[in-house]
Each structure stands twice: as C-alpha cells, then as structure tokens.
Design a protein around this motif. Sequence first.
Motif, short mmCIF file in Angstrom:
data_model
loop_
_atom_site.label_atom_id
_atom_site.label_comp_id
_atom_site.label_asym_id
_atom_site.label_seq_id
_atom_site.Cartn_x
_atom_site.Cartn_y
_atom_site.Cartn_z
N GLN A 172 -13.20 -3.02 13.77
CA GLN A 172 -12.47 -2.53 14.94
C GLN A 172 -10.98 -2.42 14.67
N ALA A 173 -10.48 -3.15 13.68
CA ALA A 173 -9.06 -3.10 13.32
C ALA A 173 -8.78 -2.03 12.28
N PHE A 174 -9.83 -1.36 11.82
CA PHE A 174 -9.69 -0.33 10.79
C PHE A 174 -8.80 0.78 11.34
N GLU A 228 -17.49 -6.54 9.41
CA GLU A 228 -16.24 -6.77 8.70
C GLU A 228 -16.29 -6.14 7.31
N MET A 229 -15.13 -5.80 6.79
CA MET A 229 -15.01 -5.25 5.44
C MET A 229 -14.23 -6.24 4.59
N VAL A 230 -14.76 -6.56 3.44
CA VAL A 230 -14.06 -7.44 2.50
C VAL A 230 -13.20 -6.55 1.60
N VAL A 231 -11.88 -6.65 1.79
CA VAL A 231 -10.92 -5.90 0.98
C VAL A 231 -10.35 -6.87 -0.05
N PRO A 232 -10.46 -6.56 -1.33
CA PRO A 232 -10.03 -7.51 -2.37
C PRO A 232 -8.58 -8.00 -2.25
N SER A 233 -7.69 -7.20 -1.70
CA SER A 233 -6.29 -7.61 -1.63
C SER A 233 -5.95 -8.37 -0.35
N PHE A 234 -6.92 -8.55 0.56
CA PHE A 234 -6.71 -9.29 1.80
C PHE A 234 -7.31 -10.68 1.68
N VAL A 278 6.79 5.94 -9.93
CA VAL A 278 6.66 5.92 -8.47
C VAL A 278 6.92 4.50 -7.98
N PHE A 279 7.85 4.38 -7.05
CA PHE A 279 8.21 3.11 -6.45
C PHE A 279 7.46 2.98 -5.14
N TYR A 280 6.54 2.03 -5.07
CA TYR A 280 5.73 1.81 -3.87
C TYR A 280 6.44 0.74 -3.05
N THR A 281 6.93 1.11 -1.86
CA THR A 281 7.80 0.23 -1.09
C THR A 281 7.06 -0.82 -0.26
N TYR A 282 5.76 -0.80 -0.25
CA TYR A 282 4.99 -1.79 0.49
C TYR A 282 4.70 -2.99 -0.40
N ASN A 283 4.15 -4.05 0.22
CA ASN A 283 3.73 -5.18 -0.61
C ASN A 283 2.34 -4.89 -1.17
N ALA A 284 1.76 -5.85 -1.83
CA ALA A 284 0.50 -5.63 -2.56
C ALA A 284 -0.70 -5.40 -1.65
N ALA A 285 -0.72 -5.98 -0.46
CA ALA A 285 -1.89 -5.87 0.41
C ALA A 285 -2.18 -4.41 0.83
N PRO A 286 -1.20 -3.66 1.37
CA PRO A 286 -1.51 -2.27 1.72
C PRO A 286 -1.81 -1.40 0.49
N LEU A 287 -1.16 -1.68 -0.62
CA LEU A 287 -1.46 -0.94 -1.85
C LEU A 287 -2.90 -1.19 -2.26
N GLY A 288 -3.32 -2.46 -2.24
CA GLY A 288 -4.69 -2.80 -2.57
C GLY A 288 -5.68 -2.17 -1.61
N PHE A 289 -5.32 -2.12 -0.33
CA PHE A 289 -6.18 -1.49 0.67
C PHE A 289 -6.35 0.00 0.38
N ASN A 290 -5.25 0.68 0.08
CA ASN A 290 -5.32 2.12 -0.24
C ASN A 290 -6.15 2.37 -1.50
N LEU A 291 -5.96 1.53 -2.51
CA LEU A 291 -6.74 1.69 -3.74
C LEU A 291 -8.21 1.41 -3.50
N TYR A 292 -8.51 0.43 -2.65
CA TYR A 292 -9.90 0.11 -2.33
C TYR A 292 -10.56 1.26 -1.58
N LEU A 293 -9.85 1.86 -0.62
CA LEU A 293 -10.39 3.02 0.09
C LEU A 293 -10.66 4.18 -0.86
N GLU A 294 -9.76 4.38 -1.80
CA GLU A 294 -9.95 5.44 -2.79
C GLU A 294 -11.19 5.15 -3.65
N THR A 334 -8.50 -12.54 4.28
CA THR A 334 -9.66 -12.62 5.17
C THR A 334 -10.28 -11.24 5.32
N PRO A 335 -11.55 -11.17 5.67
CA PRO A 335 -12.19 -9.87 5.88
C PRO A 335 -11.53 -9.10 7.02
N LEU A 336 -11.56 -7.80 6.93
CA LEU A 336 -10.96 -6.92 7.93
C LEU A 336 -12.02 -6.51 8.94
#
Length: 92
Positions: free
Chosen positions: A83-85, A70-76, A35-51, A78-80
């Motif tokens: 309200q931006a969720f 705020e939520m601390v996402v390991p691939s970001f 599977v080729f994931y076309t995004y960079n690492a940050a959104p992939l890390g966000f999706n994996l963190y949500l999972e 700064t904290p998210l």
Amino acid sequence: MMNQPGSSRVVGFVVDVFCTGMIEVANELNVPTYVFYTYNAAPLGFNLYLEKLRVDQNQDVIDLGSSKGEMVVPSFVTPLPMQAFPAGVPDT
C-alpha cells in the motif's frame, strides 16, 4: 600541446542524475562522464531492484501498487507494504 600556467583542461564531466542528457555532450568531446546520484543508498537500491524485477523477471512494476502484502527490498531494513508502494512508478 603543453599546458600553459593558468590554463586548464576538461578531464571528465560530473552530472546530476537529472542532467544525464549532458552525457551525449561529453561523448562528443570524448570525455568520460560520472553520474552523481544525490539520494542516499536506500532509494538507489529501490530503483535498481525495480529495474531488476522489470528486466530480469519480466514483472510489471506498475501493477505492484495494487497488490497485497509486503515487498522485501534488499536496500531497506524492513519490508515495504504494498500500500506504500509509489503510485505510477515509471516503467523505464
């Protein structure tokens, strides 16, 4: 069977993350799928963190957008802010 000059054989499928239905075709042909994931690492890390939150910690990720703080996402970096969720994050 020997490969003839000019002939080729399929050794694997590379599919986009939006075409994962092709994995079933590859399985029927007994061919590995990548599977080729076309995004960079940050959104992939966000999706994996949500999972991880959903599966490992049994947390309802749909309700996180209405939370404060705020939520601390390991691939970001700064904290998210909550309200931006993203609204309506799919509960997969």
